[in-house]
Design a protein around this motif. Structure first.
Motif, mmCIF file in Angstrom:
data_model
loop_
_atom_site.group_PDB
_atom_site.id
_atom_site.type_symbol
_atom_site.label_atom_id
_atom_site.label_comp_id
_atom_site.label_asym_id
_atom_site.label_seq_id
_atom_site.Cartn_x
_atom_site.Cartn_y
_atom_site.Cartn_z
ATOM 1 N N THR A 99 0.827 -1.209 0.000
ATOM 2 C CA THR A 99 0.000 0.000 0.000
ATOM 3 C C THR A 99 0.859 1.255 0.000
ATOM 4 N N ASN A 100 1.925 1.252 0.803
ATOM 5 C CA ASN A 100 2.805 2.418 0.848
ATOM 6 C C ASN A 100 3.498 2.647 -0.492
ATOM 7 N N SER A 101 3.969 1.579 -1.099
ATOM 8 C CA SER A 101 4.627 1.713 -2.400
ATOM 9 C C SER A 101 3.646 2.195 -3.458
ATOM 10 N N ILE A 106 1.810 6.456 -7.025
ATOM 11 C CA ILE A 106 0.721 7.241 -7.618
ATOM 12 C C ILE A 106 0.939 8.733 -7.396
ATOM 13 N N VAL A 107 1.310 9.103 -6.166
ATOM 14 C CA VAL A 107 1.564 10.520 -5.877
ATOM 15 C C VAL A 107 2.741 11.033 -6.698
ATOM 16 N N LEU A 111 2.402 14.070 -9.443
ATOM 17 C CA LEU A 111 3.189 15.288 -9.286
ATOM 18 C C LEU A 111 4.203 15.451 -10.420
ATOM 19 N N CYS A 112 4.747 14.342 -10.895
ATOM 20 C CA CYS A 112 5.661 14.424 -12.044
ATOM 21 C C CYS A 112 4.930 14.936 -13.283
ATOM 22 N N PHE A 113 3.650 14.586 -13.417
ATOM 23 C CA PHE A 113 2.873 15.101 -14.544
ATOM 24 C C PHE A 113 2.648 16.604 -14.413
ATOM 25 N N PHE A 114 2.232 17.051 -13.230
ATOM 26 C CA PHE A 114 1.937 18.471 -13.043
ATOM 27 C C PHE A 114 3.198 19.331 -13.118
ATOM 28 N N SER A 244 3.824 8.419 -17.663
ATOM 29 C CA SER A 244 3.211 7.930 -16.428
ATOM 30 C C SER A 244 3.583 6.475 -16.167
ATOM 31 N N VAL A 245 3.588 5.663 -17.212
ATOM 32 C CA VAL A 245 3.961 4.255 -17.048
ATOM 33 C C VAL A 245 5.419 4.132 -16.624
#
Length: 310
Positions: A99-101, A106-107, A111-114, A244-245
């Motif tokens: 879950t942590n990974s 995802i975060v 953030l890399c996209f924005f 993203s991938v």
């Protein structure tokens, strides 16, 4: 070899029929090397990991049993142990690590996209000379060691680091903040390391976008903001998905960044693999975790390929 044609040539008053044969298929020979490479350096090691994941852990060298055994009656016995795979879904320790990974990946991807998309779009809009300089600056991070980059962030985020010193001098904080040992530091480190994986695919797609689409949108009365969201973003979707991938796949199994910036409380999948493999010497569980993580990573890649083909 198949007959392609017959060339009729008259030389010296004599007629000669020369059989023209089809040359070897270049695509076939060019595909042999990558195929052999994938088989010996990917499929074969993957098969070994897959086999160990169904073994039982023992105190020996190697620390696992064989799943294929021949009896005295020359009968092949196959013993598959599914205990490790069941433990992945039942043990809260592995579930929390997963879950942590997943949360950090995802975060980090979002953030890399924005952050990365505006950078890629800005590089796309500048002149060719400045474009080369900006691309060089983005790729500079690949020229230094991965560990050096993480240690530099450890120096910046430490209690006596540059960030705390600046915040104290500006009067924004009254006491140093403990950044290292938190998930915020881990997420910041992963964004810094994997941001180019988002910038370059998006930039490559933006460079191929025909400017006439944007001009047509302007001619039809579409404002720049609406043109950006209705024309530029959809046309660059393949680059966004690719970036993203790449970011998600690289960050979900990260070990070094959580180990150095996260501290003992940042339990991630990569750290669990390290502990199981080197500390606990439980190779069977480590291989089961590797196979489970690999299957989870393949899912978004499969969705991406299916979407691009459609």
């Amino acid at each position: 070899m198949k007959l392609k044609s017959l060339a009729f040539i008259i030389t010296g008053g004599k007629r000669k029929f020369i059989e023209m044969t089809r040359p070897h298929d270049s695509k076939f020979w060019m595909g042999i090397i990558p195929t052999v490479w994938i088989i010996f350096f990917f499929m074969f090691p993957l098969f070994i990991v897959f086999k160990i994941s169904f073994s039982e852990s023992i105190f020996a060298i190697p620390p696992f049993t064989e799943i294929f055994n021949f009896t005295k009656e020359h009968i092949l016995e196959i013993k598959l142990n599914f205990k490790n795979y069941i433990s992945i879904f039942r043990d809260s320790y592995y579930l929390s690590a997963f879950t942590n990974s997943l949360y950090l990946s995802i975060v980090t991807t979002i953030l890399c996209f924005f952050v990365g998309f505006p950078m890629a779009y800005g590089i796309h809009r500048v002149s060719d000379r400045l474009k080369t300089v900006l691309l060089l600056l983005v790729s500079l991070s690949f020229w230094t060691s991965f560990l050096v980059r993480i240690y530099s962030w450890m120096s910046l985020l430490s209690v006596n680091g540059a960030i705390n010193s600046i915040l104290l001098k500006l009067g924004l904080i009254s006491a140093p903040i403990q950044f290292i040992g938190t998930y915020y530091a881990v997420c910041l480190g992963m964004i810094f390391c994997y941001l180019p994986f988002m910038i370059f695919p998006v930039y490559a797609v933006l460079e191929k976008v025909d400017k006439s689409y944007i001009e047509v949108a302007y001619d039809l009365g579409c404002r720049p903001t609406k043109t950006f969201w209705t024309v530029t973003i959809p046309l660059s979707s393949s680059g966004i998905i690719t970036g993203s991938v790449l970011v998600f796949s690289a960050s979900i199994g990260e070990f070094v960044i959580p180990e150095l910036l996260g501290g003992a409380d940042a339990v991630t999948f990569g750290r669990v693999l390290w502990i199981e493999f080197f500390s606990n010497l439980d190779w069977t569980m480590a291989c089961s975790l590797s196979i489970g993580m690999m299957l989870f990573i393949i899912l978004p890649i499969f969705i991406f390929q299916k979407r691009t083909r459609s």
